[in-house]
Design an enzyme around this catalytic site. Structure first.
Site, PDB file in Angstrom:
ATOM      1  N   ASP A 217       0.839  -1.199   0.000  1.00  0.00           N
ATOM      2  CA  ASP A 217       0.000   0.000   0.000  1.00  0.00           C
ATOM      3  C   ASP A 217       0.880   1.257   0.000  1.00  0.00           C
ATOM      4  OD1 ASP A 217      -2.162   1.885   0.541  1.00  0.00           O
ATOM      5  OD2 ASP A 217      -3.342   0.163   1.155  1.00  0.00           O
ATOM      6  N   HIS A 240       2.114   1.895  -3.326  1.00  0.00           N
ATOM      7  CA  HIS A 240       1.248   2.914  -3.916  1.00  0.00           C
ATOM      8  C   HIS A 240       1.849   4.317  -3.935  1.00  0.00           C
ATOM      9  CE1 HIS A 240      -2.586   0.254  -3.196  1.00  0.00           C
ATOM     10  NE2 HIS A 240      -1.651  -0.352  -3.890  1.00  0.00           N
TER      11      HIS A 240
END
Ligand SMILES: *[C@@H]1O[C@H](CO)[C@@H](O)[C@H](O)[C@H]1NC(C)=O
Ligand SMILES: *[C@@H]1O[C@H](CO)[C@@H](O)[C@H](O)[C@H]1NC(C)=O
Ligand SMILES: *[C@@H]1O[C@H](CO)[C@@H](O)[C@H](O)[C@H]1NC(C)=O
Ligand SMILES: *[C@@H]1O[C@H](CO)[C@@H](O)[C@H](O)[C@H]1NC(C)=O
Ligand SMILES: *[C@@H]1O[C@H](CO)[C@@H](O)[C@H](O)[C@H]1NC(C)=O
Length: 392
Positions: A217, A240
């Protein structure tokens, strides 16, 4: 011996005693002396708690020593305030239990001043089993324990430490002031859900430097109340990318401002540098943000502002009321995985104010030109612009 020399030596002893009392030098608290076993099986939590309790009472500098070995630990709350500065010197391999404990943290330091976490050891969250459970329940349960929480911690450092496979986030700062995170290494598989690297919320005077973060993430996320944060010389990916937000999910959110990201690299990431807000009526503010000297190597969205953030299919659909202003993207170069290399989707209700300077992003290996896409963006573009700027 005469009475006189007796009296003198007594005086001397008293002097030495009071002197050492005043200095209260460094004292070591080895967790093994409190019953910890680094054998990978015995739960050493109580031994760690006992050493913290003693160290926290020491009026000088306390050093909690964790030697080499694998220490199994349940959730631990190390709470201050303490009498003096404390070093948590971890040369060991700390392991969480595999089962999810249902708390927000695995190891938390709370109300501590002058904490140092160092020693080149590991925090292993043993997350893999809980990730699959969370996948099944998605999106209702995305609140698995953070491996290392610092809440209301001031004037502290995390230095030279490794984090692997957290259940939730790896590190979270909340209510902190003047914390430096340097030379840390975070690693979790690219498909692990919600394994953010570092979350910074309601904290100021924070630095992250010389670190490497690979997760499933966000590499680093700056959440409401993050202020005066500098992130430098850090490598992200996979994951991310670095995110501001998401903002606007709740009412009365504190602003995110004074964030500088400089000399950072993004390799095989979903985003490079991103600002995201939900399309709700909740007011909010993102200001004084600078992304400078960023090298992207195969990021899907190297530069992105998304004011219609929607991670699932059921999101509010309106215009975001979060004002984004004074955002600078300077010297951003490298390779985009998609052809929309600069994507600025702002709110009709509150157009964002952006400056770009010297952007050089190409599409894959010779896949053609990149483009930029703007919606409700005000600002200026200068210097080299590839893709051509869409800021009017
Ligand atoms: C941290 O700093 C804040 C603000 O300066 C202060 O109110 C708080 O008591 C400090 N916390 C500790 C644990 O020293
Ligand atoms: C920040 O914390 C460090 C300890 O990590 C300390 O040496 C320094 O003086 C603090 N800076 C400020 C401005 O309080
Ligand atoms: C961040 O960088 C800015 C600009 O160089 C500087 O003024 C500020 O003091 C820095 N803050 C921290 C927490 O390092
Ligand atoms: C980023 O990548 C560039 C090019 O590969 C390299 O020269 C630079 O040292 C890297 N910076 C960091 C912080 O890893
Ligand atoms: C680009 O990154 C993606 C992950 O975002 C990865 O699957 C792909 O293999 C990478 N491509 C190259 C050319 O490295």
């Amino acid at each position: 011996m005469t009475r006189k020399s007796d009296a003198l030596s007594l005086l001397l002893i008293l002097l030495i005693l009071s002197f050492s009392q005043a200095i209260k030098g460094v004292k070591f608290f080895n967790v093994k002396d409190y019953g910890a076993l680094g054998d990978d099986h015995y739960d050493s939590s109580e031994a760690f708690e006992r050493s913290w309790n003693e160290a926290c009472k020491w009026k000088g500098k306390a050093v909690i020593k964790i030697p080499r070995g694998k220490f199994l630990l349940r959730n631990l709350l190390f709470q201050g305030p303490c009498m003096g500065p404390i070093d948590f010197h971890n040369a060991g391999f700390l392991k969480a239990h595999k089962v999810n404990i249902g708390l927000s943290y695995w190891v938390e330091f709370r109300y501590v001043d002058r904490l140092g976490i160092s020693g080149s050891g590991h925090f292993d969250g043993q997350g893999s089993e809980s990730w699959f459970k969370i996948m099944e329940d998605y999106p209702s349960t995305n609140n698995l324990p953070t491996s290392l929480m610092l809440t209301f911690v001031n004037n502290s450092r995390i230095d030279n430490m490794n984090f692997v496979n957290s259940k939730g986030s790896h590190i979270k700062l909340y209510g902190c002031k003047n914390v430096t995170i340097t030379q840390i290494h975070i690693s979790a598989p690219p498909n692990s859900p919600n394994t953010d690297g570092i979350n910074i919320a309601f904290s100021r005077q924070i630095q992250v430097t010389d670190s490497k973060i690979s997760t499933g993430d966000d590499c680093i996320s700056l959440l409401p109340g993050a202020e005066d944060v500098n992130i430098t010389d850090t490598r992200c990916g996979p994951g991310h990318g670095i995110s501001i937000g998401s903002m606007g999910i709740g009412p009365n959110e504190l602003a995110v401002k004074g964030i500088n990201v400089k000399n950072c690299n993004f390799t095989d990431t979903m985003n490079g540098v991103r600002i995201k807000t939900w399309a709700t009526k909740n007011a909010g503010k993102v200001a004084q943000i600078s992304f400078e000297s960023i090298f992207v190597n195969n990021a899907s969205n190297p530069i992105i502002i998304d004011q219609n953030y929607c991670p699932s299919h059921d999101c509010p659909k309106g215009d975001s009321h979060v004002q984004i202003s004074d955002v600078k993207f300077v010297n951003i170069m490298g390779v985009s995985q998609t052809y929309v290399a600069v994507n600025l989707q702002c709110s009709k209700y509150r157009p964002c104010e952006v400056e770009t300077k010297n952007i050089n992003l190409k599409y894959g290996s010779n896949k053609g030109p990149t483009i930029s896409s703007c919606y409700n963006v005000k600002g200026v573009a200068s210097g080299f612009q590839k893709p051509p700027s869409c800021i009017s």
